[in-house]
Design a protein around this motif. Structure first.
Motif, PDB file in Angstrom:
ATOM      1  N   MET A   1       0.821  -1.213   0.000  1.00  0.00           N
ATOM      2  CA  MET A   1       0.000   0.000   0.000  1.00  0.00           C
ATOM      3  C   MET A   1       0.855   1.263   0.000  1.00  0.00           C
ATOM      4  O   MET A   1       0.336   2.369   0.156  1.00  0.00           O
ATOM      5  N   SER A   2       2.159   1.123  -0.182  1.00  0.00           N
ATOM      6  CA  SER A   2       3.048   2.286  -0.121  1.00  0.00           C
ATOM      7  C   SER A   2       3.645   2.602  -1.483  1.00  0.00           C
ATOM      8  O   SER A   2       3.841   1.720  -2.321  1.00  0.00           O
ATOM      9  N   TYR A   3       3.916   3.870  -1.672  1.00  0.00           N
ATOM     10  CA  TYR A   3       4.582   4.359  -2.885  1.00  0.00           C
ATOM     11  C   TYR A   3       6.067   4.075  -2.703  1.00  0.00           C
ATOM     12  O   TYR A   3       6.843   4.910  -2.250  1.00  0.00           O
ATOM     13  N   ASP A   4       6.471   2.847  -3.063  1.00  0.00           N
ATOM     14  CA  ASP A   4       7.827   2.380  -2.790  1.00  0.00           C
ATOM     15  C   ASP A   4       8.728   2.570  -4.011  1.00  0.00           C
ATOM     16  O   ASP A   4       8.328   3.176  -5.015  1.00  0.00           O
ATOM     17  N   SER A   5       9.929   2.054  -3.930  1.00  0.00           N
ATOM     18  CA  SER A   5      10.903   2.226  -5.019  1.00  0.00           C
ATOM     19  C   SER A   5      10.446   1.534  -6.294  1.00  0.00           C
ATOM     20  O   SER A   5      10.735   2.014  -7.406  1.00  0.00           O
ATOM     21  N   GLU A   6       9.724   0.433  -6.158  1.00  0.00           N
ATOM     22  CA  GLU A   6       9.223  -0.265  -7.341  1.00  0.00           C
ATOM     23  C   GLU A   6       8.206   0.603  -8.078  1.00  0.00           C
ATOM     24  O   GLU A   6       8.236   0.715  -9.308  1.00  0.00           O
TER      25      GLU A   6
END
Length: 542
Positions: A239-244
């Motif tokens: 649910m997070s705006y991660d590096s991927e």
């Protein structure tokens, strides 16, 4: 319907003996063979009298049929024609224009010489229509948008018909398909996107105005789901705006000519929220545009390609990109938009004069000269013989209000509007490629600032690439000529085709589809025109 399914249906129809696709035409009980043949020939002759090319074809074969005869060759042509029509929507063509079902009905009912003759001509005309549409385009673009200056590469009907009787008909129909790698990739992209639309598209749009790395929540999930369905990410429960996600957004931005910062800001989010149906329209318009460039002689083993809305100019050698530079095109104002056309580059001019377009002379400089005879002091006045005339004489003509007999030009130099070099492919629209002193404009995303001509970010390197085919050290030659300050015309030993195109959807050999903004609104107009002709989305929505 899938292509293989269509073919299966077609084969089933033939196997069942429906109409007479695989059988002989029904023959009428007329009073003798002579009457029947005469009725057939008369019907054909009357129907094609005003079509010189088709008439010449049938006269040369004494009006013998190519579709409605009882022989194996005619049956093979009928089968190939109907099968080709069944694939028309794969190419984004107007299926209703060919009206295959109506033709099938008429085939079943053609029971006398005259009706067979009329059907023969109808099949020929429909074949030619289909061949033209597939090979060189459905629309006459110049009648729809004046700035599209293209003559469609229509093939001679007599040649098309002659091929049908000399070659395998299935091979003839296959050869009608534009053979450019771009057309093939666009068609594949169309089929993939149609499949995606049938499965529900890319899911709900993202409600957030912008998102960035570190954000969490439902909007991030919606963004992740949409990017996943677009093929930019692998399925995930994060649910997070991660590096991927940041990497996926960067890749998306690259494919849409957006700043590659990995942040889903306003412009990026708007592009992400564009629906697949809208992208499908862009692809289908691009396929139509590709058909307009399906030239019998090809585009040229070496050619210059400028996609106006991509704001780049390219040199293509043997279908491979060998040079690319940013470009600036005409402003969106109606009288400044860059037209679309093809021509041949013949020479370049180092240290060019800038000859002021008449529209600018009339609209800007003459009013200024009437108020101040010393206005536009950086320009000189030239008569029709190329002689420089005095400013006093020119100002007097301007003040008189009569016809202005002089051209205005700017001498070569650092401040010249064309910069240090221009590349000429003489045309009726006074369009060419050139350098510019306004280099700051190349940092903009949307580069629509010129009066119509195309400005290049790296014109010197562009010149070196062009001259490398005709001299050992093009850079030294160019720079020496430039330093001389002399206006110098440099012919190209091998003229190079130039194609100014407009593609809001285009492919790369690897990766995703690329999309650009419709800065002049041309593709929207073309889609409406295609839709009016019967081109529709597979979803059924226009």
């Amino acid at each position: 319907m899938h292509i293989r399914n269509k073919r299966a249906v077609l084969q089933a129809v033939v196997a069942a003996g429906a109409v007479w696709l695989g059988a002989a035409l029904p023959l009428a009980a007329e009073d003798g063979l002579t009457l029947k043949v005469t009725a057939f020939k008369q019907a054909v002759a009357e129907s094609i009298a005003e079509d010189d090319s088709v008439a010449a074809f049938y006269r040369a074969r004494d009006f013998a049929p190519i579709w409605t005869g009882a022989g194996d060759a005619d049956r093979a042509r009928r089968l190939a024609l109907i099968e080709a029509f069944s694939l028309a929507d794969v190419h984004g063509l107007p299926v209703r224009r060919y009206n295959a079902q109506s033709l099938l009905n008429r085939m079943a009912q053609a029971s006398d010489g005259r009706s067979r003759g009329l059907l023969e001509v109808e099949l020929t005309r429909t074949f030619i229509q289909f061949a033209n549409d597939l090979q060189s385009g459905v629309l006459e673009p110049g009648k729809i948008i004046d700035d599209i200056k293209r003559e469609l590469p229509r093939r001679d009907p007599q040649m098309l018909l002659t091929r049908l009787i000399d070659e395998d008909p299935t091979a003839v129909f296959l050869s009608l398909v534009p053979n450019s790698p771009e057309y093939t990739r666009l068609m594949r992209a169309k089929l993939r996107l149609e499949h995606k639309v049938r499965q529900g598209g890319w899911g709900p749009t993202v409600s957030a105005g912008s998102l960035r790395p570190g954000n969490t929540g439902n909007a991030v999930v919606a963004l992740r789901n949409r990017l996943t369905l677009m093929g930019y990410m692998k399925p995930s429960l994060s649910m997070s705006y991660d590096s991927e996600m940041e990497a996926a957004v960067r890749e998306f931005q690259e494919d849409h000519a957006l700043p590659e910062d990995g942040v889903a800001g306003g412009d990026t989010m708007r592009a992400i929220n564009v629906g697949p149906e809208e992208r499908l329209k862009s692809i289908m318009v691009a396929m139509e545009r590709e058909r307009w460039l399906n030239l019998p002689e090809g585009r040229g083993k070496r050619h210059v390609l400028v996609n106006l809305v991509d704001f780049h100019a390219q040199i293509i050698d043997d279908d491979k990109l060998t040079f690319e530079t940013k470009s600036v095109i005409g402003h969106q104002a109606r009288d400044r938009r860059t037209p679309e056309f093809s021509d041949v580059m013949e020479h370049m001019v180092i240290n060019p004069y800038w000859y002021v377009p008449q529209s600018i002379i009339r609209g800007e400089y003459l009013p200024a000269l009437r108020n101040n005879p010393y206005a536009a002091g950086h320009l000189e006045f030239v008569d029709y013989r190329g002689r420089v005339v005095s400013r006093e004489s020119a100002a007097a003509y301007a003040a008189s209000g009569g016809a202005f007999p002089y051209t205005m030009r700017q001498r070569p130099g650092p401040g010249n509007a064309l910069g240090t070099v221009k590349f000429m492919f003489p045309n009726a629209y006074a369009i060419y490629l050139h350098d510019t002193p306004s280099q700051h404009l190349f940092s903009r995303e949307v580069r629509t600032f010129s009066h119509g001509c195309i400005r290049l970010d790296d014109p010197h390197d562009f010149a070196y690439a062009l001259l490398a085919r005709q001299m050992d050290d093009p850079e030294t030659y160019f720079q020496t000529t430039l330093r001389s300050g002399q206006n110098t015309k440099v012919p190209l030993e091998t003229p190079i085709p130039v194609h100014l195109i407009y593609r809001t959807a285009f492919t790369k050999a690897k990766g995703h589809m690329n999309y650009r903004n419709d800065v002049y609104g041309r593709d929207e107009i073309l889609w409406r025109a295609l839709n009016d002709e019967g081109v529709v989305l597979r979803s059924g929505r226009s």
